[in-house]
Design a protein around this motif. Structure first.
Motif, PDB file in Angstrom:
ATOM      1  N   THR A 103       1.211  -1.252   0.189  1.00 21.57           N
ATOM      2  CA  THR A 103      -0.088  -0.507   0.006  1.00 21.57           C
ATOM      3  C   THR A 103       0.872   1.306  -0.177  1.00 21.57           C
ATOM      4  O   THR A 103       0.267   2.493  -0.730  1.00 21.57           O
ATOM      5  CB  THR A 103      -1.295  -0.158   1.316  1.00 21.57           C
ATOM      6  N   ALA A 104       1.573   1.908   0.842  1.00 20.66           N
ATOM      7  CA  ALA A 104       2.716   2.757   0.644  1.00 20.66           C
ATOM      8  C   ALA A 104       3.197   2.871  -0.438  1.00 20.66           C
ATOM      9  O   ALA A 104       3.280   3.826  -0.668  1.00 20.66           O
ATOM     10  CB  ALA A 104       4.425   2.152   2.068  1.00 20.66           C
ATOM     11  N   VAL A 105       3.906   1.733  -1.498  1.00 18.35           N
ATOM     12  CA  VAL A 105       4.799   1.680  -2.073  1.00 18.35           C
ATOM     13  C   VAL A 105       3.637   2.194  -3.523  1.00 18.35           C
ATOM     14  O   VAL A 105       3.844   3.218  -3.710  1.00 18.35           O
ATOM     15  CB  VAL A 105       5.330   0.309  -2.947  1.00 18.35           C
ATOM     16  N   GLY A 106       2.326   2.158  -3.200  1.00 17.78           N
ATOM     17  CA  GLY A 106       1.680   2.440  -4.467  1.00 17.78           C
ATOM     18  C   GLY A 106       1.343   3.890  -4.362  1.00 17.78           C
ATOM     19  O   GLY A 106       0.990   4.591  -5.132  1.00 17.78           O
ATOM     20  N   VAL A 107       1.063   4.186  -2.813  1.00 14.71           N
ATOM     21  CA  VAL A 107       1.125   5.418  -2.941  1.00 14.71           C
ATOM     22  C   VAL A 107       2.278   6.878  -3.037  1.00 14.71           C
ATOM     23  O   VAL A 107       2.091   7.634  -3.933  1.00 14.71           O
ATOM     24  CB  VAL A 107       1.030   5.952  -1.055  1.00 14.71           C
ATOM     25  N   VAL A 108       3.078   5.872  -2.923  1.00 15.73           N
ATOM     26  CA  VAL A 108       4.505   6.910  -3.183  1.00 15.73           C
ATOM     27  C   VAL A 108       4.938   6.652  -4.538  1.00 15.73           C
ATOM     28  O   VAL A 108       5.095   7.507  -5.497  1.00 15.73           O
ATOM     29  CB  VAL A 108       5.738   6.044  -2.558  1.00 15.73           C
ATOM     30  N   SER A 109       4.589   5.860  -5.437  1.00 17.12           N
ATOM     31  CA  SER A 109       4.386   5.255  -7.213  1.00 17.12           C
ATOM     32  C   SER A 109       3.711   6.134  -7.596  1.00 17.12           C
ATOM     33  O   SER A 109       4.147   7.462  -8.762  1.00 17.12           O
ATOM     34  CB  SER A 109       4.299   4.151  -7.427  1.00 17.12           C
ATOM     35  N   SER A 110       2.227   6.686  -7.056  1.00 15.19           N
ATOM     36  CA  SER A 110       1.111   7.839  -8.045  1.00 15.19           C
ATOM     37  C   SER A 110       2.020   9.097  -7.406  1.00 15.19           C
ATOM     38  O   SER A 110       1.819   9.011  -8.544  1.00 15.19           O
ATOM     39  CB  SER A 110       0.924   6.844  -7.151  1.00 15.19           C
ATOM     40  N   ILE A 111       2.227   9.056  -6.583  1.00 16.59           N
ATOM     41  CA  ILE A 111       2.946  10.335  -6.579  1.00 16.59           C
ATOM     42  C   ILE A 111       3.949  11.606  -6.938  1.00 16.59           C
ATOM     43  O   ILE A 111       3.821  11.849  -7.839  1.00 16.59           O
ATOM     44  CB  ILE A 111       3.617  10.747  -4.928  1.00 16.59           C
ATOM     45  N   VAL A 112       5.073  10.416  -7.206  1.00 11.31           N
ATOM     46  CA  VAL A 112       6.540  10.543  -8.251  1.00 11.31           C
ATOM     47  C   VAL A 112       5.625  10.365  -9.738  1.00 11.31           C
ATOM     48  O   VAL A 112       6.224  11.193 -10.383  1.00 11.31           O
ATOM     49  CB  VAL A 112       7.539   9.388  -7.947  1.00 11.31           C
ATOM     50  N   MET A 113       4.964   9.590 -10.447  1.00  8.98           N
ATOM     51  CA  MET A 113       4.944   9.774 -11.258  1.00  8.98           C
ATOM     52  C   MET A 113       3.933  11.399 -11.658  1.00  8.98           C
ATOM     53  O   MET A 113       3.748  11.844 -12.994  1.00  8.98           O
ATOM     54  CB  MET A 113       3.404   8.037 -11.778  1.00  8.98           C
ATOM     55  N   TYR A 114       2.979  11.429 -10.713  1.00  4.61           N
ATOM     56  CA  TYR A 114       2.055  12.362 -11.421  1.00  4.61           C
ATOM     57  C   TYR A 114       3.081  13.871 -11.631  1.00  4.61           C
ATOM     58  O   TYR A 114       3.164  14.871 -12.610  1.00  4.61           O
ATOM     59  CB  TYR A 114       1.146  13.423  -9.852  1.00  4.61           C
TER      60      TYR A 114
END
Length: 449
Positions: free
Chosen positions: A289-300
């Motif tokens: 879950t934490a990895v999903g959050v961080v990767s989404s923010i960096v992607m944006y």
């Protein structure tokens, strides 16, 4: 292992076929509807109504399954019936002619989709419940479910890689027909070969008792709440096809953007059974879950002009989110075991139906949200439409940053609210099978439940 190799591979085959049909419906039906000139906002309304109705009657069907008394088993007869129905209805859904009047198309598409959802429930609840009576071992159960999820990912990858290349050449109907026939072929054996070795011998509880049992299952309610929050903003599956077509260059980009991440997700999920033998699956869930959050923010923040960077970040996120979504059933089955331990009532089918209710309700809300937002941004329907810049910007938000919002809240709900762990569930399972006394179990559990 209690189960035979033939049973296990039949279970995996069902996972493989079921997800192919599911992915065609969830990833491509909305594109098909806008291609035959149904407006995006109307498509969102169809998805919302159909999936909400589907979700509402899920718990009721769970109660019916829980109290059913077929001569050949509690779950397998439902699988035999439903396999035929969902295959036929899937083909019919993609046979709505574009030449019909708009309201005729809308009513026909909505009616078929609502009926399809009802028939899909006929397979979903029994399929997930079946594993609890195939084996009494939590370890074997986790292995079967984990490998079933792996085969689901393989099926997802096949649809993601081949279907976007097929339907522009074959047309929607024949593309769907080919993959549906394949799905039907691999789904059929499970209902005939699976053995229900551990049927519940107690008298089926009343409807009120079942509802109370689920209502008192605090960990089930906490997990379902967290799952709902995590996925209500997950508009990726609904709009990814549009993003690939209009932002990245065409239908063939659907294949690339879905296949590559899914292959990595499949590799990871192949390792899950070995990992959760050493690491509690809840800890893995929280990390994912934490990895999903961080990767989404960096992607944006990075954007999608650098396609290689976009694919790397998208792959990381999909690997993480695939675990949190695909392996939800492992936690729900644990909650069913906990509920039976606490109340003495077997409400497995109702518990599983609450999971499917949660997933379908969220699918309805997130899909409708994505399509409504697209409609408001000025989306133009039609197979050869050109989209304005506002639509392209909206698509990027929907596939990148919006999904992170729900994941963040979900993380903290689980962190403070979910305390059930694998070792304790195994102990509870032994009590439920009458292999261990409750008094002895209380001394062995890591905490008081």
């Amino acid at each position: 292992m209690e189960t035979t190799q033939r049973e296990r591979f039949s279970y995996y085959g069902y996972s493989f076929g079921q997800i192919m049909i599911y992915m065609i419906l969830t990833s491509f039906l909305q594109i098909y509807m806008t291609d035959i000139a149904i407006p995006a906002a109307t498509v969102g309304t169809i998805l919302l109504i159909a999936r909400v109705l589907d979700a509402v009657y899920d718990p009721f069907f769970g109660i019916i399954v829980n109290k059913s008394k077929w001569k050949t088993g509690k779950y397998t007869p439902w699988l035999r019936i439903s396999t035929f129905l969902i295959a036929g209805l899937t083909i019919l859904l993609f046979a709505v002619p574009a030449s019909l009047d708009l309201w005729v198309k809308i009513l026909l598409a909505a009616g078929l989709y609502i009926i399809w959802g009802m028939c899909y429930t006929l397979c979903d609840v029994p399929y997930f419940s079946l594993v609890t009576v195939m084996t009494g071992s939590v370890t074997e159960r986790n292995t079967i479910l984990s490998r079933g999820r792996l085969f689901s990912l393989i099926g997802t990858a096949i649809i993601a890689s081949l279907f976007p290349l097929a339907y522009p050449k074959t047309g929607w109907f024949w593309g769907v027909f080919i993959f549906t026939v394949l799905s039907f072929a691999v789904m059929t054996p499970l209902g005939r070969v699976a053995k229900e070795r551990h049927p519940v011998t107690e008298e089926a509880p009343s409807l009120l008792a079942l509802l109370k049992a689920v209502g008192r299952n605090k960990y089930l309610l906490v997990f379902c709440l967290a799952f709902m929050v995590a996925n209500i903003t997950n508009t990726i599956l609904t709009v990814n096809g549009y993003f690939a077509i209009y932002c990245l260059g065409g239908p063939e980009m659907i294949s690339i953007t879905m296949t590559v991440p899914m292959l990595f997700a499949a590799v990871f999920c192949a390792l899950v059974p070995a990992i959760i033998k050493k690491v509690d699956k809840f800890d893995l869930y929280m990390v994912a879950t934490a990895v999903g959050v961080v990767s989404s923010i960096v992607m944006y923040l990075a954007g999608y002009s650098n396609f290689t960077l976009y694919m790397v970040l998208s792959t990381i996120r999909i690997v993480a989110v695939t675990y949190t979504s695909s392996f939800m059933i492992l936690f729900v089955v644990d909650c069913a075991e906990y509920g039976r331990y606490k109340t003495g009532e077997d409400s497995t089918a109702v518990t599983v139906s609450l999971q499917t209710f949660t997933a379908k309700a969220l699918g309805a809300l997130s899909a409708a949200l994505g399509m409504f937002i697209l409609g408001l941004s000025g989306f133009v329907d039609g197979a050869d439409a050109v989209q304005p810049p506002a639509v392209l910007d909206t698509l990027w938000i929907l596939v990148s940053i919006l999904p992170a919002a729900g994941l963040i809240v979900s993380f903290f709900i689980l962190l403070f609210g979910y305390k059930l762990r694998d070792r304790d569930v195994q102990i509870m399972s032994k009590v439920n099978q009458k292999l261990l006394s409750r008094e002895a179990a209380e001394t062995m559990l890591s905490r008081k439940y």
